[in-house]
Write a protein that holds these residues in place. Structure first.
Motif, mmCIF file in Angstrom:
data_model
loop_
_atom_site.group_PDB
_atom_site.id
_atom_site.type_symbol
_atom_site.label_atom_id
_atom_site.label_comp_id
_atom_site.label_asym_id
_atom_site.label_seq_id
_atom_site.Cartn_x
_atom_site.Cartn_y
_atom_site.Cartn_z
ATOM 1 N N ILE A 120 0.998 -1.348 -0.056
ATOM 2 C CA ILE A 120 -0.068 -0.144 0.031
ATOM 3 C C ILE A 120 0.728 1.188 -0.002
ATOM 4 O O ILE A 120 1.593 1.420 0.945
ATOM 5 C CB ILE A 120 -1.003 0.046 1.256
ATOM 6 C CG1 ILE A 120 -1.826 -1.134 1.236
ATOM 7 C CG2 ILE A 120 -1.846 1.362 1.390
ATOM 8 C CD1 ILE A 120 -2.993 -1.119 2.219
ATOM 9 N N VAL A 127 9.778 4.369 -1.635
ATOM 10 C CA VAL A 127 9.987 3.248 -0.985
ATOM 11 C C VAL A 127 9.075 1.867 -1.586
ATOM 12 O O VAL A 127 9.729 0.765 -1.870
ATOM 13 C CB VAL A 127 10.089 3.470 0.547
ATOM 14 C CG1 VAL A 127 10.046 1.803 1.229
ATOM 15 C CG2 VAL A 127 11.246 4.101 0.918
ATOM 16 N N GLY A 128 7.818 2.173 -1.775
ATOM 17 C CA GLY A 128 7.128 1.065 -1.902
ATOM 18 C C GLY A 128 7.306 0.592 -3.329
ATOM 19 O O GLY A 128 7.244 -0.544 -3.772
ATOM 20 N N HIS A 176 -0.709 7.951 -11.453
ATOM 21 C CA HIS A 176 0.645 7.434 -10.748
ATOM 22 C C HIS A 176 0.466 6.059 -11.131
ATOM 23 O O HIS A 176 1.628 5.191 -11.452
ATOM 24 C CB HIS A 176 0.363 7.834 -9.432
ATOM 25 C CG HIS A 176 1.559 7.320 -8.394
ATOM 26 N ND1 HIS A 176 1.825 7.490 -7.158
ATOM 27 C CD2 HIS A 176 2.777 6.418 -8.777
ATOM 28 C CE1 HIS A 176 2.851 6.887 -6.807
ATOM 29 N NE2 HIS A 176 3.405 6.340 -7.705
ATOM 30 N N ASN A 227 -7.565 -0.005 -2.066
ATOM 31 C CA ASN A 227 -6.698 -0.681 -1.031
ATOM 32 C C ASN A 227 -7.366 -2.082 -0.439
ATOM 33 O O ASN A 227 -6.831 -2.940 -0.290
ATOM 34 C CB ASN A 227 -6.431 0.239 0.115
ATOM 35 C CG ASN A 227 -5.330 1.131 -0.167
ATOM 36 O OD1 ASN A 227 -4.433 0.749 -1.093
ATOM 37 N ND2 ASN A 227 -5.397 2.297 0.339
ATOM 38 N N THR A 279 3.256 3.955 3.145
ATOM 39 C CA THR A 279 2.929 5.463 3.102
ATOM 40 C C THR A 279 3.622 6.247 4.185
ATOM 41 O O THR A 279 4.435 5.573 4.987
ATOM 42 C CB THR A 279 1.342 5.440 3.600
ATOM 43 O OG1 THR A 279 1.355 5.222 4.852
ATOM 44 C CG2 THR A 279 0.562 4.702 2.805
ATOM 45 N N PRO A 320 -5.306 5.117 6.775
ATOM 46 C CA PRO A 320 -6.300 4.573 6.166
ATOM 47 C C PRO A 320 -5.895 3.230 5.517
ATOM 48 O O PRO A 320 -6.345 2.090 5.210
ATOM 49 C CB PRO A 320 -6.274 5.473 4.866
ATOM 50 C CG PRO A 320 -6.213 6.699 5.263
ATOM 51 C CD PRO A 320 -5.228 6.693 6.572
ATOM 52 N N MET A 337 6.720 0.086 6.825
ATOM 53 C CA MET A 337 8.040 0.691 6.501
ATOM 54 C C MET A 337 7.868 2.027 7.137
ATOM 55 O O MET A 337 8.805 2.746 6.889
ATOM 56 C CB MET A 337 8.092 0.848 4.682
ATOM 57 C CG MET A 337 7.660 -0.365 3.961
ATOM 58 S SD MET A 337 8.815 -1.785 4.305
ATOM 59 C CE MET A 337 9.954 -1.412 3.320
ATOM 60 N N ALA A 338 7.085 2.514 7.820
ATOM 61 C CA ALA A 338 6.995 3.902 8.265
ATOM 62 C C ALA A 338 8.106 4.267 9.378
ATOM 63 O O ALA A 338 8.075 3.479 10.377
ATOM 64 C CB ALA A 338 5.530 4.241 8.644
ATOM 65 N N GLY A 362 18.751 4.637 7.682
ATOM 66 C CA GLY A 362 17.488 4.923 6.890
ATOM 67 C C GLY A 362 17.691 5.883 5.838
ATOM 68 O O GLY A 362 17.117 6.013 4.830
HETATM 69 N N1 LIG Z 1 12.440 7.863 1.147
HETATM 70 C C1 LIG Z 1 13.112 7.169 2.129
HETATM 71 O O1 LIG Z 1 14.324 7.249 1.915
HETATM 72 C C2 LIG Z 1 12.794 6.121 3.239
HETATM 73 C C3 LIG Z 1 11.412 6.442 3.646
HETATM 74 N N2 LIG Z 1 10.993 5.494 4.603
HETATM 75 C C4 LIG Z 1 9.519 5.419 5.117
HETATM 76 O O2 LIG Z 1 8.901 4.833 4.046
HETATM 77 C C5 LIG Z 1 7.536 5.473 3.940
HETATM 78 C C6 LIG Z 1 7.336 6.004 2.504
HETATM 79 O O3 LIG Z 1 8.199 6.860 2.324
HETATM 80 P P1 LIG Z 1 8.481 7.319 0.664
HETATM 81 O O4 LIG Z 1 8.257 6.149 -0.179
HETATM 82 O O5 LIG Z 1 9.768 8.291 0.665
HETATM 83 O O6 LIG Z 1 7.118 8.225 0.536
HETATM 84 P P2 LIG Z 1 6.221 8.738 -0.935
HETATM 85 O O7 LIG Z 1 5.514 10.013 -0.457
HETATM 86 O O8 LIG Z 1 7.166 8.610 -1.944
HETATM 87 O O9 LIG Z 1 5.589 7.284 -1.115
HETATM 88 C C7 LIG Z 1 4.243 7.166 -0.254
HETATM 89 C C8 LIG Z 1 3.155 6.815 -1.319
HETATM 90 O O10 LIG Z 1 2.073 6.247 -0.700
HETATM 91 C C9 LIG Z 1 0.842 6.997 -1.365
HETATM 92 N N3 LIG Z 1 -0.268 6.754 -0.399
HETATM 93 C C10 LIG Z 1 -0.615 7.600 0.485
HETATM 94 N N4 LIG Z 1 -1.590 7.105 1.326
HETATM 95 C C11 LIG Z 1 -2.173 6.036 0.421
HETATM 96 C C12 LIG Z 1 -3.497 5.300 0.475
HETATM 97 N N5 LIG Z 1 -4.193 5.428 1.667
HETATM 98 N N6 LIG Z 1 -3.520 4.294 -0.401
HETATM 99 C C13 LIG Z 1 -2.568 4.298 -1.378
HETATM 100 N N7 LIG Z 1 -1.379 5.012 -1.492
HETATM 101 C C14 LIG Z 1 -1.446 5.921 -0.506
HETATM 102 C C15 LIG Z 1 1.251 8.364 -1.739
HETATM 103 O O11 LIG Z 1 0.447 8.746 -2.759
HETATM 104 C C16 LIG Z 1 2.615 7.974 -2.373
HETATM 105 O O12 LIG Z 1 2.784 7.663 -3.638
HETATM 106 C C17 LIG Z 1 7.484 6.595 5.249
HETATM 107 O O13 LIG Z 1 6.705 5.900 6.176
HETATM 108 C C18 LIG Z 1 8.867 6.827 5.279
HETATM 109 O O14 LIG Z 1 9.144 7.041 6.877
HETATM 110 C C19 LIG Z 1 11.961 4.729 5.268
HETATM 111 C C20 LIG Z 1 13.118 4.630 4.852
HETATM 112 C C21 LIG Z 1 13.534 5.553 3.981
#
Ligand SMILES: NC(=O)C1=CN([C@@H]2O[C@H](COP(=O)(O)OP(=O)(O)OC[C@H]3O[C@@H](n4cnc5c(N)ncnc54)[C@H](O)[C@@H]3O)[C@@H](O)[C@H]2O)C=CC1
Ligand SMILES: O=C(O)[C@@H]1CCC=N1
Length: 264
Positions: free
Chosen positions: A7, A12-13, A39, A55, A69, A76, A90-91, A167
């Motif tokens: 999700i 990261v996802g 997207h 989801n 997320t 959600p 992963m948060a 991280g």
């Molecule tokens: N960016 C990084 O280098 C790192 C991030 N993290 C953690 O990973 C997590 C994600 O970070 P990023 O990937 O950087 O963020 P991001 O903002 O690039 O990705 C999150 C994605 O989740 C989607 N999303 C949000 N709510 C949603 C929902 N209800 N249903 C479906 N999709 C939804 C958003 O539209 C977005 O595409 C965070 O919790 C962060 O703390 C952990 C380690 C490293």
């Protein structure tokens, strides 16, 4: 095989999905969800797997739900994950206690701190179990994350410090490369050459650090000739308190990690 729903197909996802597929996980057993159709279309072109906006539909078909997320958007996603299946979060900052409270009693959760090395299968991921996660749950999380790099298991009370080191550790290195490249250009080296010099130097340095097992101080002293240029550089580094700046940066990030759980 295990059907996996991710999700939040963001940085990261999306990177984790790519790594899992490169690791040989069948594409028809991986579903990624995002919030917007543009997207989803972009991700479908990049990843050979299903990308949905729904989801509930993704989690209904999944054995394991990976929540990727931002911490403040996790509500959600956890609601959609429902009960009865393993949830891997992963948060940053969000504790297994908060996840368990949201998901309900007996919920099986694994908390992960990974990094963007996932994009090139060179991530450092650290996993910690919640109270009800089984050894099989940890093994599954470890197998999925191993497609994207190295995985170790640590007690959860180290996760905020892990976030401050691995991280976002790459961000420290990118900053150093940015500044050194600029200084190199100022000193007369062309930008692309300065970049290449630094990338190869960092690759060699990290390989030597790992392969020699030596302490970084020993390796640094081997570079620092008597009366040479390196010692002049380090006089400036110490004069500007770079040591304190980096130390305090890690402390601030660790404290911020603890605050992030409150956003969830
Ligand atoms: N960016 C990084 O280098 C790192 C991030 N993290 C953690 O990973 C997590 C994600 O970070 P990023 O990937 O950087 O963020 P991001 O903002 O690039 O990705 C999150 C994605 O989740 C989607 N999303 C949000 N709510 C949603 C929902 N209800 N249903 C479906 N999709 C939804 C958003 O539209 C977005 O595409 C965070 O919790 C962060 O703390 C952990 C380690 C490293
Ligand atoms: O900045 C953040 O909170 C996340 C955690 C590690 C990297 N990015």
């Amino acid at each position: 095989m295990t059907t996996v729903a991710i999700i939040g197909g963001g940085t990261v996802g999306g990177a984790l999905a790519g790594a899992i597929l490169r690791g040989g996980h069948p594409a028809d057993q991986l579903i990624v969800t995002v919030r917007r159709e543009e997207h989803a279309a972009r991700l479908r072109a990049e990843l050979a797997c299903e990308v949905l906006l729904d989801n509930a539909e993704a989690t209904r078909r999944a054995d394991v739900v990976i929540v990727a997320t931002k911490p403040q958007d996790i509500g959600p996603a956890l609601e959609a994950a429902g009960t009865g299946r393993l949830v891997v979060s992963m948060a940053a900052g969000v504790t297994t206690a908060v996840l368990e409270k949201r998901l309900g009693p007996e919920s099986r959760v694994v908390r992960v701190m990974t990094n963007t090395g996932l994009m090139v299968d060179q991530a450092m991921s650290v996993i910690s179990p919640g109270r009800h996660a089984t050894e099989a749950d940890l093994d599954l999380a470890e197998t999925l994350l191993t497609s994207g790099g190295r995985v170790i298991r640590l007690p959860e009370d180290q996760q905020d410090a892990v976030s401050a080191l691995s991280g976002h550790g790459a961000a420290y290195l990118y900053f150093i490369v940015e500044v050194l490249t600029q200084a190199g250009v100022y000193a007369g080296v062309a930008q692309p050459i300065a970049r290449e010099l630094l990338i190869q130097t960092m690759t060699g340095a990290t390989t030597l650090l790992r392969e020699s097992g030596q302490h970084p101080v020993e390796l640094r002293e081997a570079i620092m000739s008597r009366g040479g240029a390196t010692i002049s550089a380090f006089r400036e580094i110490e004069r500007h308190n770079v040591r304190d700046a980096l130390f305090d940066a890690v402390m601030a990030a660790t404290r911020r990690g603890a605050e992030l759980s409150e956003l969830a």
